[in-house]
Scaffold this motif. Structure first.
Motif, mmCIF file in Angstrom:
data_model
loop_
_atom_site.group_PDB
_atom_site.id
_atom_site.type_symbol
_atom_site.label_atom_id
_atom_site.label_comp_id
_atom_site.label_asym_id
_atom_site.label_seq_id
_atom_site.Cartn_x
_atom_site.Cartn_y
_atom_site.Cartn_z
ATOM 1 N N TYR A 175 64.335 -50.389 11.437
ATOM 2 C CA TYR A 175 65.701 -50.759 11.814
ATOM 3 C C TYR A 175 65.763 -52.213 12.277
ATOM 4 N N MET A 176 64.779 -52.609 13.080
ATOM 5 C CA MET A 176 64.796 -53.965 13.628
ATOM 6 C C MET A 176 64.609 -55.019 12.545
ATOM 7 N N THR A 177 63.725 -54.754 11.578
ATOM 8 C CA THR A 177 63.381 -55.768 10.579
ATOM 9 C C THR A 177 64.235 -55.705 9.326
ATOM 10 N N GLY A 178 64.825 -54.532 9.060
ATOM 11 C CA GLY A 178 65.560 -54.379 7.815
ATOM 12 C C GLY A 178 64.639 -54.123 6.641
ATOM 13 N N HIS A 179 63.373 -53.884 6.902
ATOM 14 C CA HIS A 179 62.389 -53.568 5.873
ATOM 15 C C HIS A 179 61.693 -52.261 6.249
ATOM 16 N N ARG A 180 61.243 -51.534 5.245
ATOM 17 C CA ARG A 180 60.557 -50.278 5.532
ATOM 18 C C ARG A 180 59.171 -50.569 6.108
ATOM 19 N N VAL A 181 58.924 -50.064 7.295
ATOM 20 C CA VAL A 181 57.629 -50.207 7.952
ATOM 21 C C VAL A 181 56.924 -48.862 7.871
ATOM 22 N N GLU A 182 55.832 -48.797 7.130
ATOM 23 C CA GLU A 182 55.161 -47.522 6.868
ATOM 24 C C GLU A 182 54.135 -47.160 7.936
ATOM 25 N N ASP A 183 53.538 -48.150 8.574
ATOM 26 C CA ASP A 183 52.567 -47.864 9.636
ATOM 27 C C ASP A 183 52.486 -49.076 10.549
ATOM 28 N N LEU A 184 53.181 -48.990 11.674
ATOM 29 C CA LEU A 184 53.281 -50.131 12.586
ATOM 30 C C LEU A 184 52.006 -50.342 13.389
ATOM 31 N N THR A 185 51.236 -49.280 13.629
ATOM 32 C CA THR A 185 50.113 -49.372 14.573
ATOM 33 C C THR A 185 48.737 -49.295 13.918
ATOM 34 N N SER A 186 48.667 -49.355 12.596
ATOM 35 C CA SER A 186 47.375 -49.305 11.922
ATOM 36 C C SER A 186 46.581 -50.588 12.161
ATOM 37 N N GLY A 187 45.306 -50.430 12.527
ATOM 38 C CA GLY A 187 44.453 -51.591 12.754
ATOM 39 C C GLY A 187 43.673 -52.031 11.535
ATOM 40 N N PHE A 188 43.879 -51.364 10.397
ATOM 41 C CA PHE A 188 43.183 -51.698 9.156
ATOM 42 C C PHE A 188 44.108 -52.575 8.327
ATOM 43 N N ARG A 189 43.807 -53.879 8.253
ATOM 44 C CA ARG A 189 44.694 -54.799 7.565
ATOM 45 C C ARG A 189 43.956 -56.028 7.070
ATOM 46 N N ALA A 190 44.469 -56.616 6.004
ATOM 47 C CA ALA A 190 43.946 -57.872 5.455
ATOM 48 C C ALA A 190 45.019 -58.935 5.625
ATOM 49 N N VAL A 191 44.624 -60.115 6.110
ATOM 50 C CA VAL A 191 45.593 -61.166 6.415
ATOM 51 C C VAL A 191 45.082 -62.516 5.934
ATOM 52 N N ARG A 192 46.018 -63.406 5.715
ATOM 53 C CA ARG A 192 45.639 -64.796 5.434
ATOM 54 C C ARG A 192 45.375 -65.480 6.770
ATOM 55 N N THR A 193 44.197 -66.040 6.895
ATOM 56 C CA THR A 193 43.687 -66.496 8.193
ATOM 57 C C THR A 193 44.616 -67.490 8.884
ATOM 58 N N LYS A 194 45.047 -68.522 8.180
ATOM 59 C CA LYS A 194 45.870 -69.554 8.814
ATOM 60 C C LYS A 194 47.156 -68.982 9.385
ATOM 61 N N LYS A 195 47.764 -68.079 8.646
ATOM 62 C CA LYS A 195 49.036 -67.515 9.099
ATOM 63 C C LYS A 195 48.823 -66.566 10.269
ATOM 64 N N PHE A 196 47.729 -65.822 10.250
ATOM 65 C CA PHE A 196 47.458 -64.918 11.367
ATOM 66 C C PHE A 196 47.189 -65.710 12.645
ATOM 67 N N ARG A 197 46.494 -66.808 12.529
ATOM 68 C CA ARG A 197 46.152 -67.603 13.717
ATOM 69 C C ARG A 197 47.380 -68.235 14.368
ATOM 70 N N GLU A 198 48.468 -68.356 13.629
ATOM 71 C CA GLU A 198 49.686 -68.896 14.232
ATOM 72 C C GLU A 198 50.150 -68.059 15.419
ATOM 73 N N PHE A 199 49.830 -66.771 15.387
ATOM 74 C CA PHE A 199 50.386 -65.844 16.371
ATOM 75 C C PHE A 199 49.350 -65.312 17.352
ATOM 76 N N LEU A 200 48.178 -65.938 17.419
ATOM 77 C CA LEU A 200 47.154 -65.451 18.341
ATOM 78 C C LEU A 200 47.639 -65.464 19.786
ATOM 79 N N TYR A 201 48.448 -66.467 20.131
ATOM 80 C CA TYR A 201 48.921 -66.572 21.514
ATOM 81 C C TYR A 201 49.874 -65.436 21.875
ATOM 82 N N LEU A 202 50.437 -64.770 20.863
ATOM 83 C CA LEU A 202 51.347 -63.654 21.116
ATOM 84 C C LEU A 202 50.604 -62.337 21.318
#
Length: 300
Positions: free
Chosen positions: A144-171
């Protein structure tokens, strides 16, 4: 035919595995990953273990970073993300819940152009009935908040692009809700998030989740979802509800007693205050993500 490297041929690939007292499985998990990706960088972050987690992970071929004391799952994730040298990081648990055989599917989706691919746990995975219901509630709220279907909000198994993930480390928090925070941050920043179905096995060893303490903490995730993405979507309905209740109460007291009561005044005032808090939060959130984009531009 694309010129870019396919998902199955990632050469700059890192794995980050937070681990606390996972001696029973960590060596096997590392060995399975290396069998699939012999040249990959595998970082096991030992979060203050009191068993042989660090030694067994290192013996299996991982680079081990040890915290002198337990700082939390999110802190271990941040340590691994900072240390990773790959262009892509795969985060997964060291307790055997996540099957390394699912990694190629995540990377294939990432190679399609997504910035984060999350392993979405299917029905029958390890969560208890209570946690399963809670996760479904979080998924619907986040959708509801994003307007996109979120299938698993709390899963810790994920692949990310490093530079983009590091943008949010402080959060990211030092506790267990890093998946929630990172997912909402990627959506808010306009990055592409995809989901790949997986089946999570039951963990080996004792869970570090404390039902009462973490149950109360997970309630705060509801508010974190709102404040991380679009606070007005959370505050505006609350303000509208208070305004409606104030109006209904005023109608009742006017019809019965012919007067305007303090309760109506309180509800009207509260609705305005909640709405204004939502506006301020919306502006703060916008500034927060603007700063993240500025940092990314400087890195490039």
């Amino acid at each position: 035919m694309r010129d870019q490297t396919t998902a199955m041929d990632f050469h700059h690939l890192s794995f980050a595995l937070p681990a606390k007292n996972e001696a029973a499985k960590v060596g096997g998990v590392v060995a399975e990953i290396l069998e699939l990706y012999p040249t990959a960088e595998i970082i096991v972050v030992d979060d203050g273990s009191t068993d042989d987690t660090a030694a067994l992970a290192q013996a299996a071929g991982a680079c081990v970073i040890s915290h002198p004391y337990s700082k939390g799952n999110g802190a271990a994730i941040k340590t691994g993300a900072r240390a990773a040298s790959g262009e892509v990081i795969v985060f997964m648990d060291a307790d055997g819940q996540h099957d390394p055989a699912d990694i190629p599917a995540l990377l294939a989706r990432l190679d399609e152009g997504h910035d984060m691919v999350v392993g979405a746990r299917q029905t029958g995975s390890q969560a208890s009935i209570g946690r399963g219901l809670a996760n479904r509630f979080y998924n619907r709220l986040a959708s509801y908040m994003t307007g996109h279907r979120v299938e698993d909000l709390t899963s810790g198994f994920r692949a990310v692009r490093t530079k983009k993930f590091r943008e949010f480390l402080y959060l990211l928090p030092n506790g267990f809700s890093y998946p929630t925070t990172s997912t909402m941050a990627f959506f808010r920043a306009g990055y592409s998030v995809a989901y790949e179905p997986i089946h999570a096995a039951r963990r080996v060893g004792q869970s570090h989740i404390r039902p009462l303490h973490d149950g109360l903490r997970f309630l705060l995730i509801i508010f974190k979802i709102g404040t991380l993405y679009s606070p007005l979507k959370l505050f505006a309905p609350a303000a509208a509800l208070m305004f409606l209740l104030g109006s209904l109460w005023y109608l009742h007291t006017f019809m019965q007693f012919g007067r305007f009561t303090n309760m109506s005044a309180l509800l009207y005032t509260g609705s305005v205050m909640v709405f204004m808090m939502g506006l301020i939060s919306e502006q703060i959130t916008a500034l927060m993500y603007r700063d993240a984009g500025t940092r990314d531009a400087r890195e490039k």
